[in-house]
Scaffold this active site. Sequence first.
Site, mmCIF file in Angstrom:
data_model
loop_
_atom_site.group_PDB
_atom_site.id
_atom_site.type_symbol
_atom_site.label_atom_id
_atom_site.label_comp_id
_atom_site.label_asym_id
_atom_site.label_seq_id
_atom_site.Cartn_x
_atom_site.Cartn_y
_atom_site.Cartn_z
ATOM 1 N N LYS A 31 0.856 -1.207 0.000
ATOM 2 C CA LYS A 31 0.000 0.000 0.000
ATOM 3 C C LYS A 31 0.882 1.243 0.000
ATOM 4 C CE LYS A 31 -1.668 1.760 3.989
ATOM 5 N NZ LYS A 31 -1.407 3.199 4.178
ATOM 6 N N ASN A 32 1.912 1.262 0.884
ATOM 7 C CA ASN A 32 2.688 2.491 1.050
ATOM 8 C C ASN A 32 3.654 2.749 -0.093
ATOM 9 O OD1 ASN A 32 1.208 2.967 3.249
ATOM 10 N ND2 ASN A 32 2.761 2.342 4.738
ATOM 11 N N ARG A 54 -4.253 10.466 3.397
ATOM 12 C CA ARG A 54 -3.113 11.350 3.627
ATOM 13 C C ARG A 54 -2.147 11.292 2.449
ATOM 14 N NH1 ARG A 54 0.300 14.000 7.125
ATOM 15 N NH2 ARG A 54 2.498 13.449 6.969
ATOM 16 N N CYS A 98 -5.253 8.703 8.788
ATOM 17 C CA CYS A 98 -5.608 8.126 10.087
ATOM 18 C C CYS A 98 -5.342 9.131 11.217
ATOM 19 C CB CYS A 98 -4.740 6.904 10.347
ATOM 20 S SG CYS A 98 -5.117 5.569 9.243
ATOM 21 N N ARG A 147 -0.197 15.208 11.962
ATOM 22 C CA ARG A 147 0.596 14.659 10.863
ATOM 23 C C ARG A 147 0.947 15.804 9.919
ATOM 24 N NH1 ARG A 147 -1.625 9.107 8.868
ATOM 25 N NH2 ARG A 147 0.559 8.796 8.303
ATOM 26 N N PRO A 148 1.967 16.581 10.306
ATOM 27 C CA PRO A 148 2.329 17.769 9.530
ATOM 28 C C PRO A 148 2.900 17.417 8.165
ATOM 29 C CG PRO A 148 3.972 17.314 11.204
ATOM 30 C CD PRO A 148 2.855 16.321 11.425
ATOM 31 N N ILE A 149 2.963 18.408 7.312
ATOM 32 C CA ILE A 149 3.616 18.230 6.001
ATOM 33 C C ILE A 149 4.662 19.327 5.799
ATOM 34 C CG2 ILE A 149 1.705 17.038 4.816
ATOM 35 C CD1 ILE A 149 0.911 19.790 3.662
ATOM 36 N N ASP A 150 5.154 19.879 6.912
ATOM 37 C CA ASP A 150 6.118 20.998 6.802
ATOM 38 C C ASP A 150 7.389 20.601 6.047
ATOM 39 O OD1 ASP A 150 6.376 19.349 9.167
ATOM 40 O OD2 ASP A 150 8.057 20.625 9.733
ATOM 41 N N LEU A 151 7.833 19.357 6.210
ATOM 42 C CA LEU A 151 9.074 18.937 5.539
ATOM 43 C C LEU A 151 8.860 18.852 4.025
ATOM 44 C CD1 LEU A 151 10.228 16.158 8.027
ATOM 45 C CD2 LEU A 151 11.160 18.468 7.802
ATOM 46 N N ASP A 164 4.227 0.831 12.043
ATOM 47 C CA ASP A 164 2.986 0.233 11.522
ATOM 48 C C ASP A 164 2.767 -1.181 12.038
ATOM 49 O OD1 ASP A 164 3.236 1.710 8.191
ATOM 50 O OD2 ASP A 164 2.776 2.537 10.170
ATOM 51 N N ILE A 221 7.795 7.226 16.798
ATOM 52 C CA ILE A 221 7.411 7.975 15.589
ATOM 53 C C ILE A 221 6.054 8.636 15.768
ATOM 54 C CG2 ILE A 221 6.897 7.717 13.111
ATOM 55 C CD1 ILE A 221 9.151 5.633 13.074
ATOM 56 N N ARG A 226 -8.863 -0.086 3.849
ATOM 57 C CA ARG A 226 -7.969 0.827 3.129
ATOM 58 C C ARG A 226 -6.620 0.167 2.864
ATOM 59 N NH1 ARG A 226 -6.774 6.107 6.017
ATOM 60 N NH2 ARG A 226 -5.174 5.937 4.407
HETATM 61 C C1 EPZ Z 1 4.325 6.842 6.074
HETATM 62 O O1 EPZ Z 1 3.573 7.935 6.537
HETATM 63 C C2 EPZ Z 1 3.344 5.683 6.033
HETATM 64 N N1 EPZ Z 1 2.232 6.035 5.155
HETATM 65 C C3 EPZ Z 1 2.810 5.394 7.439
HETATM 66 O O2 EPZ Z 1 1.998 4.219 7.351
HETATM 67 C C4 EPZ Z 1 3.997 5.098 8.348
HETATM 68 O O3 EPZ Z 1 3.512 4.906 9.653
HETATM 69 C C5 EPZ Z 1 4.961 6.294 8.324
HETATM 70 O O4 EPZ Z 1 5.397 6.520 6.967
HETATM 71 C C6 EPZ Z 1 6.189 6.076 9.192
HETATM 72 O O5 EPZ Z 1 6.881 4.974 8.778
HETATM 73 C C7 EPZ Z 1 2.431 5.999 3.820
HETATM 74 O O6 EPZ Z 1 3.511 5.666 3.351
HETATM 75 C C8 EPZ Z 1 1.260 6.385 2.962
HETATM 76 P P1 EPZ Z 1 6.504 10.149 7.915
HETATM 77 P P2 EPZ Z 1 4.209 9.428 6.420
HETATM 78 O O7 EPZ Z 1 6.547 11.389 7.080
HETATM 79 O O8 EPZ Z 1 5.089 9.498 5.238
HETATM 80 C C9 EPZ Z 1 6.856 13.625 11.112
HETATM 81 C C10 EPZ Z 1 0.073 2.949 7.574
HETATM 82 O O9 EPZ Z 1 -0.448 2.457 8.584
HETATM 83 N N2 EPZ Z 1 6.717 14.534 9.961
HETATM 84 O O10 EPZ Z 1 7.581 9.115 7.747
HETATM 85 O O11 EPZ Z 1 3.105 10.401 6.554
HETATM 86 C C11 EPZ Z 1 5.573 12.845 11.373
HETATM 87 O O12 EPZ Z 1 4.709 13.587 12.202
HETATM 88 C C12 EPZ Z 1 0.595 4.360 7.608
HETATM 89 O O13 EPZ Z 1 0.247 2.350 6.477
HETATM 90 C C13 EPZ Z 1 6.913 15.893 10.144
HETATM 91 O O14 EPZ Z 1 7.188 16.350 11.251
HETATM 92 O O15 EPZ Z 1 5.097 9.458 7.747
HETATM 93 C C14 EPZ Z 1 6.086 11.587 12.061
HETATM 94 O O16 EPZ Z 1 6.256 11.839 13.443
HETATM 95 C C15 EPZ Z 1 0.292 5.044 8.933
HETATM 96 N N3 EPZ Z 1 6.782 16.734 9.075
HETATM 97 C C16 EPZ Z 1 7.470 11.376 11.419
HETATM 98 O O17 EPZ Z 1 7.817 12.620 10.794
HETATM 99 C C17 EPZ Z 1 6.490 16.269 7.812
HETATM 100 O O18 EPZ Z 1 6.425 17.085 6.873
HETATM 101 C C18 EPZ Z 1 7.472 10.293 10.351
HETATM 102 O O19 EPZ Z 1 6.416 10.576 9.449
HETATM 103 C C19 EPZ Z 1 6.304 14.878 7.646
HETATM 104 C C20 EPZ Z 1 6.427 14.029 8.730
#
Ligand code: EPZ
Length: 419
Positions: free
Chosen positions: A22-23, A92, A116, A121-125, A306, A328, A398
């Site tokens: 999925k991811n 997301r 979820c 769940r920010p997107i600042d990065l 996950d 995380i 999903r």
């Molecule tokens: C991906 O989410 C996966 N989803 C998530 O799986 C998974 O839990 C997560 O990676 C961590 O491994 C998909 O790939 C669609 P991150 P993602 O950016 O990319 C922080 C599932 O169950 N962060 O790696 O959204 C964030 O808050 C889902 O399949 C920022 O601060 O996660 C978190 O604490 C749930 N700013 C950490 O980084 C940002 O701009 C890791 O998040 C982005 C993230």
Amino acid sequence: MKKIVINGGHPLKGEVAVSGAKNSVVALIPAIILAEDVVILDGVPAISDVDSLIDIMELMGAKVEREGETLAIDPRGVQDVPMPYGKINSLRASYYFYGSLLARFGQAVVGLPGGCDLGPRPIDLHLKAFEAMGAKVSYQGESMRLATDGNPLKGTHIYMDTVSVGATINTMIAASRAQGRTVIENAAREPEIIDVATLLNNMGAHIRGAGTDIITIEGVERLHGTRHQVIPDRIEAGTYIAMAAAIGEGVKVSNVLYEHLESFISKLEEMGVRMTVEEDSIFVEKQDQLKSVSIKTSPYPGFATDLQQPITPLLLRTQGRGNIRDTIYEKRVNHVAELARMGAKISVLSGQIVYEAPNSLSGAPVKATDLRAGAALVIAGLMAEGRTEITNVEFILRGYSNIIEKLTELGADIQLIED
Ligand code: EPZ
């Protein structure tokens, strides 16, 4: 509303095949917008996130043909129009459209992403990377507009303050069509990142280092069509392996890449789980007494966040006590209250999950609060004596393709019914 009804206590036996990741596929589909020809994906899982992404692609003008697990996508008709808002906040991972629309059209107007409830769940990065490449971010009500005002994206050097799967992939997608070189430092190393890089490189991109913490992308003018096999879903695999250890009497989980699950497998071995690792499958025997363990999640190749929810029911049938710390997503604990309703001796104490085992679980009405929490409740329901009803099952559908058929095949007494 749909709900899942399980009459627990039936041991699982037989073989289950893991579907495509999925991811990975939620990033592969938006990335295809950059191709100037048809791209074919094989091994696409039958999950509702894929249905949503196909709807979005078609609404934007792409032609999509689906034949079983194969998708043929012709992105040439995609228009530079605002993303269909309603669909966007259903998942997301719609944020991956930012990178591909920005790279193709020089702008992207999107609704802010959903997903979820795992806490903020920010997107600042993601935005920081796009701005570093020359995009400007502005907000219009519920929508956000990324635009380069006619100039192409420029390659640049980006250091990720936090290891982020999404931001790493999104930057890679945008940079593949930028002018010049982009270097991503402190990149995430998940296998899904390698899968997206493989697709883009087979479309003509020049990406090196995916899977390590430094990824270098030389931007190119054009990307062409290709055919790509989606990697197996390591989280679905881990979910079925945990389930097989919890309530199985000999289950073969096939289409598994062992190297994607090393930290998970070593944790199972620490518990004393007996299994045989074969070429592309893992055979899990019926287990006797298992030892309680503690878990701390971390970015790949550490223990996946996950999988901390799906492994929890298995922990509940070990001997001893332990704790689970999700570094995380601190708030990824909503399944705990539901498991406690089924009789589990489990609670959240100063940000970490603590449990005692063994527990005898009894069926109860419970609700899925997010995708992997839902998976944990399905496993607990299979283990529990009596009837378990799980609501909010849209979350589970999903990310777990054909879960009712797969579990029924293994001997579970499980149904999906309209409530
Ligand atoms: C991906 O989410 C996966 N989803 C998530 O799986 C998974 O839990 C997560 O990676 C961590 O491994 C998909 O790939 C669609 P991150 P993602 O950016 O990319 C922080 C599932 O169950 N962060 O790696 O959204 C964030 O808050 C889902 O399949 C920022 O601060 O996660 C978190 O604490 C749930 N700013 C950490 O980084 C940002 O701009 C890791 O998040 C982005 C993230």
